[in-house]
Every structure is written in C-alpha cells, then in structure tokens.
Design a protein around this motif. Structure first.
Motif, mmCIF file in Angstrom:
data_model
loop_
_atom_site.group_PDB
_atom_site.id
_atom_site.type_symbol
_atom_site.label_atom_id
_atom_site.label_comp_id
_atom_site.label_asym_id
_atom_site.label_seq_id
_atom_site.Cartn_x
_atom_site.Cartn_y
_atom_site.Cartn_z
ATOM 1 N N VAL A 50 -9.819 -1.276 31.108
ATOM 2 C CA VAL A 50 -10.316 -0.937 29.776
ATOM 3 C C VAL A 50 -9.506 0.252 29.264
ATOM 4 N N ASP A 51 -8.807 0.055 28.155
ATOM 5 C CA ASP A 51 -8.088 1.173 27.531
ATOM 6 C C ASP A 51 -9.032 1.836 26.550
ATOM 7 N N LEU A 52 -9.428 3.070 26.862
ATOM 8 C CA LEU A 52 -10.365 3.784 25.992
ATOM 9 C C LEU A 52 -9.590 4.723 25.062
ATOM 10 N N ARG A 53 -9.960 4.674 23.788
ATOM 11 C CA ARG A 53 -9.211 5.440 22.788
ATOM 12 C C ARG A 53 -10.119 6.453 22.092
ATOM 13 N N ASP A 54 -9.662 7.677 22.007
ATOM 14 C CA ASP A 54 -10.278 8.620 21.076
ATOM 15 C C ASP A 54 -9.158 9.240 20.254
ATOM 16 N N ARG A 55 -9.499 10.280 19.495
ATOM 17 C CA ARG A 55 -8.521 10.859 18.574
ATOM 18 C C ARG A 55 -7.259 11.333 19.283
ATOM 19 N N SER A 56 -7.421 11.695 20.553
ATOM 20 C CA SER A 56 -6.317 12.333 21.263
ATOM 21 C C SER A 56 -5.350 11.325 21.872
ATOM 22 N N GLY A 57 -5.789 10.090 22.083
ATOM 23 C CA GLY A 57 -4.918 9.117 22.722
ATOM 24 C C GLY A 57 -5.697 8.074 23.495
ATOM 25 N N THR A 110 -22.447 -1.170 20.403
ATOM 26 C CA THR A 110 -21.638 -2.384 20.334
ATOM 27 C C THR A 110 -20.937 -2.426 18.985
ATOM 28 N N ALA A 111 -20.040 -3.393 18.818
ATOM 29 C CA ALA A 111 -19.320 -3.527 17.548
ATOM 30 C C ALA A 111 -19.007 -4.990 17.298
ATOM 31 N N GLU A 112 -19.197 -5.404 16.061
ATOM 32 C CA GLU A 112 -18.761 -6.745 15.685
ATOM 33 C C GLU A 112 -17.236 -6.753 15.606
ATOM 34 N N PRO A 113 -16.633 -7.959 15.696
ATOM 35 C CA PRO A 113 -15.175 -8.018 15.503
ATOM 36 C C PRO A 113 -14.789 -7.369 14.182
ATOM 37 N N LEU A 114 -13.725 -6.581 14.184
ATOM 38 C CA LEU A 114 -13.344 -5.828 12.991
ATOM 39 C C LEU A 114 -12.733 -6.747 11.932
ATOM 40 N N PRO A 115 -12.806 -6.324 10.679
ATOM 41 C CA PRO A 115 -12.214 -7.130 9.599
ATOM 42 C C PRO A 115 -10.688 -7.181 9.661
ATOM 43 N N PHE A 116 -10.085 -6.235 10.351
ATOM 44 C CA PHE A 116 -8.642 -6.290 10.575
ATOM 45 C C PHE A 116 -8.328 -5.471 11.809
ATOM 46 N N PRO A 117 -7.182 -5.737 12.459
ATOM 47 C CA PRO A 117 -6.910 -5.080 13.737
ATOM 48 C C PRO A 117 -6.555 -3.601 13.589
ATOM 49 N N ILE A 118 -6.900 -2.836 14.625
ATOM 50 C CA ILE A 118 -6.578 -1.405 14.640
ATOM 51 C C ILE A 118 -5.070 -1.200 14.812
ATOM 52 N N ASP A 119 -4.443 -2.214 15.392
ATOM 53 C CA ASP A 119 -2.998 -2.165 15.585
ATOM 54 C C ASP A 119 -2.259 -1.780 14.310
ATOM 55 N N ASP A 120 -1.261 -0.930 14.433
ATOM 56 C CA ASP A 120 -0.490 -0.516 13.270
ATOM 57 C C ASP A 120 0.645 -1.479 12.948
ATOM 58 N N ARG A 121 0.804 -2.493 13.817
ATOM 59 C CA ARG A 121 2.002 -3.318 13.666
ATOM 60 C C ARG A 121 1.942 -4.238 12.454
ATOM 61 N N ARG A 122 0.785 -4.308 11.832
ATOM 62 C CA ARG A 122 0.588 -5.293 10.777
ATOM 63 C C ARG A 122 0.184 -4.605 9.481
ATOM 64 N N ASP A 123 0.811 -4.997 8.380
ATOM 65 C CA ASP A 123 0.378 -4.511 7.078
ATOM 66 C C ASP A 123 -0.825 -5.317 6.648
ATOM 67 N N ARG A 138 -9.404 4.692 11.815
ATOM 68 C CA ARG A 138 -9.243 4.676 13.275
ATOM 69 C C ARG A 138 -7.805 4.410 13.684
ATOM 70 N N ARG A 139 -7.008 3.872 12.777
ATOM 71 C CA ARG A 139 -5.652 3.484 13.158
ATOM 72 C C ARG A 139 -4.764 4.717 13.325
ATOM 73 N N ALA A 140 -3.807 4.579 14.206
ATOM 74 C CA ALA A 140 -2.997 5.735 14.602
ATOM 75 C C ALA A 140 -2.328 6.392 13.402
ATOM 76 N N ARG A 141 -1.877 5.548 12.459
ATOM 77 C CA ARG A 141 -1.158 6.093 11.314
ATOM 78 C C ARG A 141 -2.013 7.074 10.519
ATOM 79 N N LEU A 142 -3.231 6.670 10.185
ATOM 80 C CA LEU A 142 -4.060 7.558 9.375
ATOM 81 C C LEU A 142 -4.610 8.717 10.194
ATOM 82 N N GLN A 143 -4.855 8.483 11.481
ATOM 83 C CA GLN A 143 -5.254 9.589 12.343
ATOM 84 C C GLN A 143 -4.183 10.673 12.332
ATOM 85 N N ARG A 144 -2.968 10.231 12.507
ATOM 86 C CA ARG A 144 -1.835 11.158 12.507
ATOM 87 C C ARG A 144 -1.737 11.870 11.161
ATOM 88 N N ASN A 145 -1.896 11.107 10.068
ATOM 89 C CA ASN A 145 -1.741 11.697 8.748
ATOM 90 C C ASN A 145 -2.846 12.691 8.420
#
Length: 589
Positions: A50-57, A110-123, A138-145
């Motif tokens: 399980v890859d667990l993600r928070d703001r730090s990584g 719990t969480a329902e499937p998201l409306p779009f992936p957290i992955d940044d690879r897709r516009d 939650r996506r890395a791009r906006l977290q970083r910004n």
RNA sequence: GGUCCCGUGGUGAAGCCUGGAGUUCACGCCGCCCUGUCAAGGCGGAGGUCGCGAGUUCAAAUCUCGUCGGGACCGCCA
C-alpha cells in the motif's frame, strides 16, 4: 530546497511521522503514518503493498492482505520501519530505501472512485477539475503550487518587514471611483439605492497612509476587477502593494527587487536571474512592446533610413522596421501566408517577407521593387545570413512596433520554464497614452502620476505633443509578463490640479471624484512613491505554469463561473427587497 | 462585442475530412488468480442518449445551422 515535508511542521495527532520523511535513519522505529491510498499492489492473500500519500510524499507499506482497502481510502498505518531487501529499493521515491512492515491498518474513512485520477500524467477537463477542486488539490501539481505560493508570500512578507514596511489592511467595501476597470459592486442594505465597490487596488488608501505618516506601507492585497478573464487574469487576484514616503523611483525599485529576489530564491535558487532597466522608448523600439521578453533576440531593427528615398510605395511610410528570424527561410509558403494574415489582423496593411540567399541576394515577392543598395543595407543592418528570414513592416511607428513585436513573440518565444528569469524594469512610461474624443489626454498609469522632471516644461504643450511627456511611472516585467507597475505620486495640490486640468477634469469634478484625497493633500502630504505587482503571475512564472488558475486554490472559469459552488447564482426575492433592488434581465436581441 | 479550437463509457484519446450496426486503444472500476511489487502482472466482466436541439439524408458521432459548456486570443484590463 529540502523535501516538501521540510515545510510541513512537526508531526502531531494521529501521525508520528510524515510519509515523505522516512529515511534509512528511521529503520527500527515504530511509526504511525496517515494519509490516502495512492496505490495498492496485491500479491495473493497474504502480501500487498500500500503506497500511502500525504502532503509530504509517499511511503510503501507492506500489508498482510489489503482486500478491504481501496484507492483513496483514508488510513492510519502503524508499523515498523525497515530497510528494503536488496534489489527492491525504489530510486524514484524519496522514501524508496525503506518501507513499513508488520502493519496495523486503520481505515479512517472510505472513498468512492474519484471522478478523475490523482495522477498528474493526464490533462483533465477544466470543468471537472474545478467542480471537484478538492480532488484536484490532492494532485502533486497543485500541492506543489500551493506550497510554493505560501513560501513566496512568506518570503515577500519577510523582505518587506525587514525593510521596515508596516502591513496595513485596507477596506474591501469602498466607494466606486470612475477611473479604471469595471467595478464589482455590493448593494447597501442601510442605504438602499447606494452601492459599495470592491477595491480594484488599495491605491487611494495607501496614499492616504502616507499622509498619515505610516511612511512605509505594504499589504498582500486582494483586488477585484470585473473585466474579461484570460490565462493571466482572474476577477480576483493578489498584489504586493506598497508605498513609501520621502523616497523616489530608485528606492522603490530597490525595495521591490529585494522582495522579488527573496521570492525567487525560495523557489528556484538555481535558475539564472537578472534584473535590467530599460526605458519605455527603448523597449518599444527594440522589442515592440512595453513588456519586453528579453530571453531571446529577434529584436526590431530600424530601417526607415534605408528606405528614405525608396521607389517602393509600400515602404513610403513614417517608419520601417524589420526582424530577422534565424533559419526562417525554411518556412513554407503556407506559414508565410499565415504570418501575413496575422500581421493584417494586428492592423498592418501588409507584411513583407524575404528569404536571405546571401549578403546582397533575397528571395521575396517584392524583391524586384528594391534597389541592390536597399537589399544589401537591409541584410546588413539586420545582420542576416543565408537561410534567415526577414520580416518587414512599414506604417506609422506605433503600428510597426505593435505588429513586429507580436510576430517576434509568435516566432521565437521560449517555453514558460526555459531561458531563465529575466526581469526588466521598464521606466519613463509616457504620462499620457493618447487623446480621447474631446482631445483630452488619457493618463497612461493613473492621474496621480508625477511627470518626469525633465518634461515639466512640456505640460504647457497641446494636442499630440502632450503624448511625448514622460512620467515617473515604471513597470516590472518578467519573461514578457507584466508583473506590476508603480509611480512617483504627485503630492502637491497645485501640480495635481494642473494635471486634472490637462485631463479635462474640472475643479468640481475632481472634488467629487477624488475629494478626500485632495483634501488630505492639504494637510501635509509627504513626497511618496509606490508599486504593486501581481502575486499570481509571479508565482505562476516561478513555478513554470502558463495559467494563473494553476496557482490559485479556487479559481473561476473563463466565463467567471465557479463550477464547485455554482457561483454566480440568483438570490432570493426577499434579499432583493431588503436591498431595494429589482432585477431586469436584458432581453436578447 | 468578436475570432479560433475542443466536447465520444468514470478518465484520456482515436474515429469525423470521405455518412453505412456504439467500433477501437490506454487508464480506472468490479470479480477471480498471484508472497517483492512500485504506472505490479495474468484471466474474465460491467459500463456510453457520441454535450443538447433542429435540419439535410434511405441512413448522422460523422455534413449544416442553432444552443450550452470548456479553453486560447482580440476588444477590455487607469
């Protein structure tokens, strides 16, 4: 810069550590981490990652069965940090040398499937992103910004504080002033029929603060302008707004440079940064713009003299300039036609192109109208070589600058993250940008701008001569984006009245519109000057974003809507009644 | 106010120009299998009013017009 978690503070509450903080030094510790399931890899009944993600990584947790766990579930995992076995380290992850084993997994939500992936690879479609902005965040791009923006704000506040500036808050509900952009207005309940305006900037209040002896004022101010949106414009935006007394242009430029430099250093200390100063006239002559992008050449070259006595009718114009496009001779006829169309859309009568074959030889539809001397001089002045393309526009001077300036950007502008950070102070803006229908000059900056000391004598001029008067107004430009502007202000009533007179604003009108400022200036206004620049634009450029929506937590669409909250929306009849308002929807024609 | 681009299962794209059965690809989702993966892998499955409305046509995701939504730009933004 350290890892992102460097900014995250000490772990508190349900967590003993941030996911992204765990390193080889932590091996053997029992830790609790919290966050969202970024990914889950099952390998049979008794092994799962399980890859667990928070703001730090992200940290990999080895779990004995994870069938009840789904992507984006909120977990707290308690376990032991262990060095990963040989051959299983992940160099892509900051935490890739370790993993958490013997995990106790608590499902916090719990969480329902998201409306779009957290992955940044897709516009993802812009409406979807904004409707579910909490997912997008939650996506890395906006977290970083968001973190980057916070760091920039902190750096700016630090620099201003260090330079002795006092942060002063100014009101959001103010009187509408007639100048400038369209106001957002707020109806008054206690005075039905009257309205507040939301501030386009704290301009008048900061000048009043100077009269009030604040001496050095600043604010990261929210501003609102009801004008059409663009990639670099939202209704609401943030400015570093500042004003200082008993100083002039040089000191203001120093103050701002200090703050901007600190902001840059906090984000991208390794990118080359330069500040240069250029007059407005030079910027226009060389780059065809008052916001020159100096990351690349392709400067405008003066050719008026070359064609002073030409027989070619199209070049019998007050101004002829050209640009050289290195290697541009390869452009297809289609592309050249498109450039000509673009030039015409920008207002030019036409565009002359010429492929350079040698020092005295060009291929061009108009080659036969030019003398050998004209061709040779043109090629030489532009420093063009075989294989280059030359583009020439002849018209009045402002049009030539405008058209070639735009073509230059079309043809050579580097990407947003390329070419370093080239700051340019553009100084000596004209006091007036033109004349209105009644022949009165239009202020280029605002009506409180001090004329250039060398041009005071020209204030007695009339008509077009007035537009040659320079002012003590200046802009800060970064990579071709206007970051902000400022000026030395008029602090004496007699000078101010003279300017108002030139603008065609009578004493009564001036008193009505700006009376409180003029009144204040009767009671000892110090000489003062100031500046304001857009935090959104600076942040976007420093973070390599082409659109300021990417550095704003909750932006609006181009049509000014917020798909998340549904704003703007109608209000209840009762609210309208209380405010003394009646809605008249414009009829479609 | 104007110009241009886009809208196809939950997501992203291809298909449209040159009309012929909701066709395809990747990701995701659900189920089963799998003890060292990390964009895991294998097998199977579900899921679409082709934004909406008219028109043309024997026939429209595809052509035309309108409309809604998104984006880029011009005007506008002292």
């Amino acid at each position: 810069m350290n890892t992102p978690s460097h900014f995250a503070g000490a772990p508190r509450g349900l967590r003993s550590d941030w996911c992204g903080d765990l390193r080889i030094d932590d091996v053997g510790r029992t830790v609790s981490v919290t966050g969202w399931v970024a990914r889950r890899r099952e390998h049979g009944e008794h092994l799962a990652f399980v890859d667990l993600r928070d703001r730090s990584g992200i940290i990999q947790c080895v779990v004995d069965g994870a069938h009840e766990v789904r992507t984006e579930y909120v977990l707290r995992i308690t376990g032991t940090v262990r060095e990963r076995p040989d051959g299983t380290r992940n160099t892509e992850l900051e935490t890739g040398a370790v993993e958490i084993v013997d995990c106790d997994v608590e499902v916090l939500n719990t969480a329902e499937p998201l409306p779009f992936p957290i992955d940044d690879r897709r516009d993802v479609d812009e409406t979807l992103r904004l409707r579910h902005r909490y997912v997008d965040l939650r996506r890395a791009r906006l977290q970083r910004n968001l973190v980057g923006r916070a760091r920039i704000n902190a750096a700016i506040r630090g620099a201003m504080d260090r330079q002795g500036f006092v942060e002063v808050e100014t009101p959001m509900l103010i009187a509408s002033t007639p100048e400038g952009a369209r106001d957002f207005v707020v109806p008054s309940r206690l005075s039905p029929g009257s309205f507040y305006a939301l501030p386009q900037s704290p301009q008048l209040f900061k000048q009043l603060a100077m009269v009030g002896g604040v001496d050095r004022y600043y604010q990261i101010a929210r501003c609102m302008r009801d004008e059409d949106l663009r990639a670099d414009r939202q209704f609401e935006f943030s400015q570093l707004d500042l004003e200082a007394s008993f100083v002039g242009q040089a000191e203001i430029l120093d103050f701002v440079t200090e703050a901007v430099s600190d902001a840059v250093a906090t984000i991208s200390g390794d990118r080359p940064v330069t500040f240069e100063t250029m007059t407005w006239y030079d910027a226009q002559e060389r780059f065809g713009s008052d916001k020159p992008d100096v990351r690349f050449g392709v400067e405008l070259t003066e050719l008026t003299e070359v064609f002073a006595s030409t027989d070619f009718n199209a070049f019998k114009a007050p101004c002829v300039k050209g640009i050289r496009v290195p290697g541009g001779a390869e452009l297809t006829r289609n592309r050249l036609d498109a450039l000509t169309d673009r030039a015409k859309k920008l207002g030019a009568k036409g565009l002359v192109w010429a492929k350079v074959d040698g020092p005295t030889a060009i291929t061009s539809p108009i080659a036969k109208f030019l003398t050998d001397r004209e061709v040779a001089d043109t090629v030489e002045m532009l420093g063009a070589e075989s294989g280059d393309l030359i583009l020439i526009v002849a018209d009045d001077r402002p049009m030539v600058r405008r058209v070639l300036g735009a073509l230059r950007l079309d043809l050579g502008r580097p990407g947003v993250g390329d070419g370093g950070l080239r700051f340019v102070w553009v100084t000596e803006f004209p006091l007036f940008e033109g004349l209105d229908e009644s022949g009165n000059p239009i202020p280029a900056h605002h009506p409180f701008t001090m004329p250039h000391p060398d041009d005071i004598g020209l204030l007695d001029a009339t008509g077009d001569e007035l537009t040659s008067i320079r002012s003590q107004a200046y802009d800060l430009v970064l990579n071709g984006w206007e970051l902000g502007s400022g000026s030395v202000r008029i602090h004496r009533r007699d000078t101010q009245q003279r300017i108002f007179g030139l603008l065609g604003i009578g004493a009564d009108e001036a008193q009505e519109k700006f009376g409180f400022l003029l009144d204040a200036f009767r009671f000892g206004a110090p000489p003062h000057a100031g500046f304001a620049f857009g935090i959104d634009r600076l942040t976007a450029l420093l973070l390599g974003e082409e659109n300021i929506r990417e550095v704003i937590a909750y932006p609006k669409t181009q049509s000014g809507a917020d798909p998340l909250t549904g704003a703007p929306s109608p209000i209840e009849a009762g609210q309208l009644t209380e405010l003394g308002l009646r809605v008249v929807v414009p009829q479609p024609r």
